[in-house]
Design an enzyme around this catalytic site. Structure first.
Site, PDB file in Angstrom:
ATOM      1  CE1 TYR A  63      -3.132  -2.964   0.431  1.00 55.36           C
ATOM      2  CE2 TYR A  63      -3.441  -2.371   2.729  1.00 55.36           C
ATOM      3  CZ  TYR A  63      -3.733  -3.180   1.650  1.00 55.36           C
ATOM      4  OH  TYR A  63      -4.630  -4.212   1.805  1.00 55.36           O
ATOM      5  CG  HIS A 132      -1.599  -8.744   0.041  1.00 56.64           C
ATOM      6  ND1 HIS A 132      -1.096  -7.471   0.005  1.00 56.64           N
ATOM      7  CD2 HIS A 132      -2.946  -8.596  -0.084  1.00 56.64           C
ATOM      8  CE1 HIS A 132      -2.087  -6.599  -0.139  1.00 56.64           C
ATOM      9  NE2 HIS A 132      -3.213  -7.269  -0.191  1.00 56.64           N
ATOM     10  CB  SER A 211     -13.715  -4.313   0.128  1.00 55.01           C
ATOM     11  OG  SER A 211     -12.394  -3.988  -0.262  1.00 55.01           O
ATOM     12  N   PRO A 212     -15.660  -4.311   3.365  1.00 50.59           N
ATOM     13  CG  PRO A 212     -15.760  -3.677   5.633  1.00 50.59           C
ATOM     14  CD  PRO A 212     -14.793  -3.866   4.479  1.00 50.59           C
ATOM     15  CG  LEU A 213     -18.131  -0.015   4.458  1.00 49.83           C
ATOM     16  CD1 LEU A 213     -17.659   1.364   4.919  1.00 49.83           C
ATOM     17  CD2 LEU A 213     -19.500  -0.332   5.069  1.00 49.83           C
ATOM     18  NE  ARG A 215     -12.219  -3.456  -4.046  1.00 46.16           N
ATOM     19  CZ  ARG A 215     -10.937  -3.653  -3.753  1.00 46.16           C
ATOM     20  NH1 ARG A 215     -10.160  -2.638  -3.471  1.00 46.16           N
ATOM     21  NH2 ARG A 215     -10.420  -4.876  -3.747  1.00 46.16           N
ATOM     22  N   GLY A 216     -16.737   1.282  -0.730  1.00 47.92           N
ATOM     23  CA  GLY A 216     -17.473   2.537  -0.618  1.00 47.92           C
ATOM     24  C   GLY A 216     -18.819   2.506  -1.298  1.00 47.92           C
ATOM     25  N   GLY A 220     -23.813   4.304  -0.386  1.00 48.74           N
ATOM     26  CA  GLY A 220     -24.885   5.109  -0.965  1.00 48.74           C
ATOM     27  C   GLY A 220     -24.541   5.827  -2.239  1.00 48.74           C
TER      28      GLY A 220
HETATM   29  N1  LIG Z   1      -6.429  -8.352   1.575  1.00 52.49           N
HETATM   30  C1  LIG Z   1      -6.736  -7.666   0.492  1.00 52.49           C
HETATM   31  O1  LIG Z   1      -6.508  -8.095  -0.636  1.00 52.49           O
HETATM   32  C2  LIG Z   1      -7.407  -6.314   0.637  1.00 52.49           C
HETATM   33  C3  LIG Z   1      -8.009  -5.704  -0.485  1.00 52.49           C
HETATM   34  C4  LIG Z   1      -8.623  -4.461  -0.309  1.00 52.49           C
HETATM   35  C5  LIG Z   1      -8.621  -3.851   0.938  1.00 52.49           C
HETATM   36  N2  LIG Z   1      -8.006  -4.455   2.002  1.00 52.49           N
HETATM   37  C6  LIG Z   1      -8.015  -3.850   3.348  1.00 52.49           C
HETATM   38  O2  LIG Z   1      -9.368  -3.655   3.740  1.00 52.49           O
HETATM   39  C7  LIG Z   1      -9.586  -2.301   4.121  1.00 52.49           C
HETATM   40  C8  LIG Z   1     -11.014  -1.886   3.804  1.00 52.49           C
HETATM   41  O3  LIG Z   1     -11.347  -2.103   2.449  1.00 52.49           O
HETATM   42  P1  LIG Z   1     -11.564  -0.912   1.418  1.00 52.49           P
HETATM   43  O4  LIG Z   1     -10.979   0.313   1.960  1.00 52.49           O
HETATM   44  O5  LIG Z   1     -11.120  -1.448   0.106  1.00 52.49           O
HETATM   45  O6  LIG Z   1     -13.130  -0.762   1.253  1.00 52.49           O
HETATM   46  P2  LIG Z   1     -14.361  -0.462   2.213  1.00 52.49           P
HETATM   47  O7  LIG Z   1     -13.959  -0.510   3.622  1.00 52.49           O
HETATM   48  O8  LIG Z   1     -15.449  -1.343   1.741  1.00 52.49           O
HETATM   49  O9  LIG Z   1     -14.734   1.028   1.764  1.00 52.49           O
HETATM   50  C9  LIG Z   1     -13.865   2.107   1.920  1.00 52.49           C
HETATM   51  C10 LIG Z   1     -14.487   3.314   1.230  1.00 52.49           C
HETATM   52  O10 LIG Z   1     -15.705   3.669   1.901  1.00 52.49           O
HETATM   53  C11 LIG Z   1     -15.656   5.020   2.343  1.00 52.49           C
HETATM   54  N3  LIG Z   1     -16.345   5.016   3.658  1.00 52.49           N
HETATM   55  C12 LIG Z   1     -15.961   4.386   4.797  1.00 52.49           C
HETATM   56  N4  LIG Z   1     -16.889   4.548   5.779  1.00 52.49           N
HETATM   57  C13 LIG Z   1     -17.885   5.299   5.239  1.00 52.49           C
HETATM   58  C14 LIG Z   1     -19.110   5.808   5.744  1.00 52.49           C
HETATM   59  N5  LIG Z   1     -19.516   5.553   6.994  1.00 52.49           N
HETATM   60  N6  LIG Z   1     -19.888   6.558   4.908  1.00 52.49           N
HETATM   61  C15 LIG Z   1     -19.494   6.818   3.635  1.00 52.49           C
HETATM   62  N7  LIG Z   1     -18.354   6.356   3.100  1.00 52.49           N
HETATM   63  C16 LIG Z   1     -17.538   5.604   3.895  1.00 52.49           C
HETATM   64  C17 LIG Z   1     -14.188   5.362   2.418  1.00 52.49           C
HETATM   65  O11 LIG Z   1     -13.949   6.722   2.167  1.00 52.49           O
HETATM   66  P3  LIG Z   1     -13.032   7.645   3.124  1.00 52.49           P
HETATM   67  O12 LIG Z   1     -11.753   6.914   3.365  1.00 52.49           O
HETATM   68  O13 LIG Z   1     -12.858   8.878   2.327  1.00 52.49           O
HETATM   69  O14 LIG Z   1     -13.845   7.826   4.370  1.00 52.49           O
HETATM   70  C18 LIG Z   1     -13.611   4.545   1.261  1.00 52.49           C
HETATM   71  O15 LIG Z   1     -13.806   5.218   0.032  1.00 52.49           O
HETATM   72  C19 LIG Z   1      -8.504  -1.528   3.366  1.00 52.49           C
HETATM   73  O16 LIG Z   1      -8.240  -0.272   3.983  1.00 52.49           O
HETATM   74  C20 LIG Z   1      -7.346  -2.480   3.424  1.00 52.49           C
HETATM   75  O17 LIG Z   1      -6.663  -2.337   4.654  1.00 52.49           O
HETATM   76  C21 LIG Z   1      -7.413  -5.681   1.861  1.00 52.49           C
END
Ligand SMILES: NC(=O)c1ccc[n+]([C@@H]2O[C@H](COP(=O)([O-])OP(=O)(O)OC[C@H]3O[C@@H](n4cnc5c(N)ncnc54)[C@H](OP(=O)(O)O)[C@@H]3O)[C@@H](O)[C@H]2O)c1
Length: 327
Positions: A63, A132, A211-213, A215-216, A220
């Site tokens: 990252y 990873h 990415s429980p959201l 990826r955003g 919404g």
């Molecule tokens: N093992 C793997 O291959 C892998 C792959 C992907 C990710 N990951 C890990 O998983 C973590 C989480 O996944 P992710 O970041 O991909 O996706 P995510 O948690 O599903 O979504 C993150 C996105 O949602 C936004 N967000 C978060 N909370 C919110 C809320 N309450 N209201 C509105 N928007 C909101 C964030 O924006 P803002 O940041 O601007 O708030 C960001 O754009 C990563 O940070 C990483 O550490 C691991």
């Protein structure tokens, strides 16, 4: 629905690890992939997470090609006894070769990677060290054996895998206990429910949904606008022009269910995950990613939410209707 105002509950890390906050913080976006970040606000978000009972902070060596580990170092070292730092190895990508997405799970690569991560994080030991991605060119036993050696050497406390199959998880766990499995899991991405989740539950491996959201997307309509050029999601199939509108129509169903319960769409998505994990008997610590205190507070407040059966049924058909594969 229950639990809206409860404090952050706790979950065990693996069968024999410590109790940790039942929601972690994904830190990836603070350094790369989701557009520009506000550094002071990201740092304030880390501190606020700790105050609210978050224990698990998630990064990876790739990252920002080391930048995310370096960014986290002052926070981790200042709070060493309260932070469980998780990082990952496996991608060959470096700042000299940013477009090299090849995988490397050879023992010598793992040994070199852990030393680089320890140095960037400024710690003597990494709490949770993940593979990873599986590099199919290297026998799993060789890679997991090398990871187990890192535990014996005191460089790593617990081992994790990311995005492996149920058979790979079982095989690795037979070589050395695996504390955590990190895989994508959300209302829109449910492939692991067939055999990976039951296997993790059986082995006492904690599921760490990334990415429980979505990826955003699940939060919404904010994603109706265009994504910046430095936002990797612009290249992901689910966000592609031909799919985004249809997928956001599905998100509309999430927003309607959330509004009826008086919670946000993000909170409903996290409540869905907690309810599903509980029903499947697996310990679950999702790591929603955010760089903003207000969103962190909103997400943490959702960790204790459990949804009633009728809401779970409303959300059940959505995953099958999503357009574009998860990446
Ligand atoms: N093992 C793997 O291959 C892998 C792959 C992907 C990710 N990951 C890990 O998983 C973590 C989480 O996944 P992710 O970041 O991909 O996706 P995510 O948690 O599903 O979504 C993150 C996105 O949602 C936004 N967000 C978060 N909370 C919110 C809320 N309450 N209201 C509105 N928007 C909101 C964030 O924006 P803002 O940041 O601007 O708030 C960001 O754009 C990563 O940070 C990483 O550490 C691991």
């Amino acid at each position: 629905m229950t639990g809206k105002t409860s404090p952050l509950p706790q979950m065990r890390l693996g069968a024999h690890g410590p109790l940790i906050g039942a929601q972690g913080l994904g830190c990836m976006g603070m350094s790369e992939f989701y557009g520009a970040s506000d550094e002071p606000e990201s740092r304030a978000t880390l501190d606020r997470a700790l105050e609210l009972g978050v224990t698990l902070f998630d990064t990876a060596d790739m990252y920002g090609m080391g930048a995310n580990e370096e960014f986290l170092a002052p926070f981790v070292t200042a709070n060493r006894d309260r932070v469980l730092i998780a990082t990952k190895f496996g991608y060959a990508r470096t700042s000299e070769r940013p477009d090299d997405w090849s995988l490397d799970n050879r023992p010598e690569f793992i040994r070199a990677s852990v030393d680089r991560s320890l140095q960037r994080l400024g710690v003597d030991v990494i709490d949770l060290y993940y593979m990873h991605r599986r590099d199919q060119a290297v026998p799993l036993a060789e890679s997991v054996g090398a990871m187990a050696d890192l535990v014996a050497a005191g460089k790593v406390r617990w081992l994790g895998l990311s995005a492996v199959s149920a058979d790979e998880l079982r095989a690795a766990h037979a070589i050395h206990p695996i504390a955590a499995l990190q895989s994508e899991w959300s209302i829109f991405t449910r492939d692991i429910e067939a055999d990976v989740v039951p296997t993790a539950a059986e082995l006492g491996v904690t599921l760490v949904p990334y990415s429980p959201l979505g990826r955003g997307m699940l939060t919404g309509q904010a994603f109706a606008g265009s994504l910046g050029v430095d936002d990797a999601r612009a290249h992901f199939p689910r966000f592609a022009e031909e799919n985004r509108e249809a997928n956001l129509r599905l998100v509309g169903a999430i927003e309607r269910s959330a509004a009826a319960l008086g919670v946000s769409a993000a909170q409903l998505a996290l409540g869905w995950l907690a309810t599903k994990a509980h029903a499947m008997g697996v310990q679950c610590v999702p790591i929603p990613g955010t760089r903003k205190r207000a969103r962190l507070e909103e997400n943490v407040a959702a960790a204790a939410i459990r949804l009633d059966d009728d809401v779970m049924e409303e959300l059940e058909p959505l995953a099958a209707a999503v357009r574009g594969v998860a990446v």
